[in-house]
Design an enzyme around this catalytic site. Structure first.
Site, mmCIF file in Angstrom:
data_model
loop_
_atom_site.group_PDB
_atom_site.id
_atom_site.type_symbol
_atom_site.label_atom_id
_atom_site.label_comp_id
_atom_site.label_asym_id
_atom_site.label_seq_id
_atom_site.Cartn_x
_atom_site.Cartn_y
_atom_site.Cartn_z
ATOM 1 N N GLN A 1 -51.537 75.747 -71.561
ATOM 2 C CA GLN A 1 -52.718 76.794 -70.801
ATOM 3 C C GLN A 1 -52.277 77.961 -71.075
ATOM 4 O O GLN A 1 -53.036 79.054 -71.479
ATOM 5 C CB GLN A 1 -52.635 76.236 -69.456
ATOM 6 C CG GLN A 1 -53.453 77.221 -68.689
ATOM 7 C CD GLN A 1 -53.338 76.668 -67.010
ATOM 8 O OE1 GLN A 1 -53.985 76.075 -66.740
ATOM 9 N NE2 GLN A 1 -52.549 77.199 -66.079
ATOM 10 N N LEU B 1 -40.345 76.502 -61.803
ATOM 11 C CA LEU B 1 -39.580 76.140 -60.836
ATOM 12 C C LEU B 1 -39.474 74.781 -60.684
ATOM 13 O O LEU B 1 -40.547 74.143 -60.564
ATOM 14 C CB LEU B 1 -40.204 76.898 -59.403
ATOM 15 C CG LEU B 1 -39.045 77.468 -58.388
ATOM 16 C CD1 LEU B 1 -38.522 78.608 -59.096
ATOM 17 C CD2 LEU B 1 -39.564 77.601 -57.177
ATOM 18 N N MET C 1 -41.906 71.546 -59.770
ATOM 19 C CA MET C 1 -42.957 71.517 -58.759
ATOM 20 C C MET C 1 -44.341 71.584 -59.085
ATOM 21 O O MET C 1 -44.785 72.232 -59.970
ATOM 22 C CB MET C 1 -42.712 73.048 -57.862
ATOM 23 C CG MET C 1 -41.215 72.747 -57.179
ATOM 24 S SD MET C 1 -41.081 74.447 -56.184
ATOM 25 C CE MET C 1 -39.175 74.078 -55.578
ATOM 26 N N ASP D 1 -43.420 76.454 -53.565
ATOM 27 C CA ASP D 1 -42.675 77.317 -53.997
ATOM 28 C C ASP D 1 -42.804 78.096 -55.430
ATOM 29 O O ASP D 1 -42.202 79.072 -55.920
ATOM 30 C CB ASP D 1 -41.118 77.147 -53.901
ATOM 31 C CG ASP D 1 -40.817 77.082 -52.300
ATOM 32 O OD1 ASP D 1 -41.569 77.541 -51.374
ATOM 33 O OD2 ASP D 1 -39.636 76.608 -52.012
ATOM 34 N N GLY D 2 -43.459 77.060 -56.482
ATOM 35 C CA GLY D 2 -43.518 77.517 -57.783
ATOM 36 C C GLY D 2 -44.471 78.704 -57.822
ATOM 37 O O GLY D 2 -44.219 79.614 -58.583
ATOM 38 N N HIS D 3 -45.699 78.440 -57.015
ATOM 39 C CA HIS D 3 -46.670 79.509 -56.895
ATOM 40 C C HIS D 3 -46.340 80.594 -56.331
ATOM 41 O O HIS D 3 -46.168 81.791 -56.846
ATOM 42 C CB HIS D 3 -47.974 78.999 -56.011
ATOM 43 C CG HIS D 3 -48.381 77.854 -56.535
ATOM 44 N ND1 HIS D 3 -48.434 76.675 -55.957
ATOM 45 C CD2 HIS D 3 -49.359 77.731 -57.663
ATOM 46 C CE1 HIS D 3 -49.432 75.535 -56.778
ATOM 47 N NE2 HIS D 3 -49.936 76.468 -57.739
ATOM 48 N N SER E 1 -48.580 70.684 -57.502
ATOM 49 C CA SER E 1 -49.334 70.235 -56.197
ATOM 50 C C SER E 1 -49.647 68.841 -56.241
ATOM 51 O O SER E 1 -49.757 68.246 -55.203
ATOM 52 C CB SER E 1 -50.683 70.991 -56.233
ATOM 53 O OG SER E 1 -50.461 72.370 -56.481
#
Ligand code: AMP
Length: 285
Positions: free
Chosen positions: A156, A179, A187, A37-39, A189
């Protein structure tokens, strides 16, 4: 419009050219896939700035050191495509390593100085050269009006702002807020690497950052706060801590006494197989 997936730069450019001919604004959201959901929140922000949204999915080998998790990094393209389709994204760009780095590829992009020698730059030598290289390519391949990056990877984001300004890349760089899960864990991966026990421990990072942020914002000395924070993180089960530091929000210069200007607290620590990172803004009262 439903989601289209392309795998080559030529197909990406042809699609963007058609949109441009219609006078549409285009946003790019670069990712390494294993979407969460962050993406997806980045794609919603992209939608506020553009008529068409591209999400790139590329696990970039040049930003991983040989001892890191490039091979193990989750690759879940069909599930990612479903999420992107449901989110209303128009285009997924999923190139192969050979498409991005064909035989004879020889060009490096390297951001010098204070911004890349610290935090993840110190803990992961060469990492930001790989990021700068691949993001430069993605921006030039798609040439969107804007590109969205999460503050989850705050350093980054700063490095990308630096080289895109320095190289006059005509793309607006937009930062998006972090998020979090309901229990505060940012969140990521890499949260998939956590066992159930580790997952229960993982929100400690956000809690420690929140506690330090609240006190630092009212002028408390950072030394004792950071020492206690390190203790709390280690006793929760993280090991090692790569860094727990407060830095200037713009220059990333270290702040070691008290916070008198906008700052950011950064943490990176390992929990089992996962190296987790997080950060909070500190706004002095
Ligand atoms: P990654 O796939 O991890 O390379 O991340 C792709 C983009 O998503 C980067 O700009 C990240 O900063 C951003 N991102 C990752 N996790 C989050 C999150 N929890 N909230 C907001 N943005 C995120």
């Amino acid at each position: 419009m439903s989601l289209t997936t392309v795998h080559t730069v030529a197909d990406l450019r042809a699609t963007v050219a058609n949109w441009r001919a219609e006078g549409l604004r285009v946003a790019l959201v670069p990712t390494m896939g294993a979407l969460h959901d962050g993406h997806i929140s980045l794609t919603h922000l992209a939608r506020e700035h553009a008529d068409r949204v591209i999400v790139s999915i590329f696990v970039n080998p040049t930003q991983f050191a040989p001892n890191e998790d490039f091979g193990a990094y989750p690759r879940t393209l069909p599930a990612d495509q479903k999420l992107l389709g449901d989110a209303g994204v128009e285009l997924c760009f999923a190139p192969s390593v050979e498409e991005m780095y064909p035989d004879g590829f020889a060009t490096k992009v390297s951001v010098d100085g204070a911004m890349t020698n610290v935090l993840c730059g110190a803990a992961r030598p060469g990492h930001f050269d790989g990021v700068a290289q691949v993001v430069t390519k993605l921006l030039l391949q798609a040439l969107p009006d804007c590109a969205i990056f999460g503050q989850k990877d705050y350093q980054q984001l700063m490095v990308i702002r630096r080289f895109s300004t320095d190289l006059n890349i005509p793309v607006e760089i937009i930062g998006a807020k972090i998020l979090r899960e309901d229990d505060g864990l940012a969140m990521s991966s890499r949260n998939r690497y956590l066992t159930p026990d580790e997952r229960a421990i993982a929100p400690t990072l956000n809690k420690v950052l929140g506690d330090i942020t609240a006190k630092a914002a009212t002028g408390a000395e950072l030394g004792p706060l950071l020492a206690k924070g390190r203790e709390d993180i280690l006793s929760a089960g993280f090991d090692p801590i790569d860094y727990l530091e407060v830095r200037d929000a713009d220059t990333l210069e270290l702040i070691s006494d008290t916070v008198t200007k906008p700052a950011r607290i950064f943490v990176a620590a390992r929990l089992g197989k996962a190296r987790l990172i997080d950060n909070h803004a500190i706004e002095p009262a």
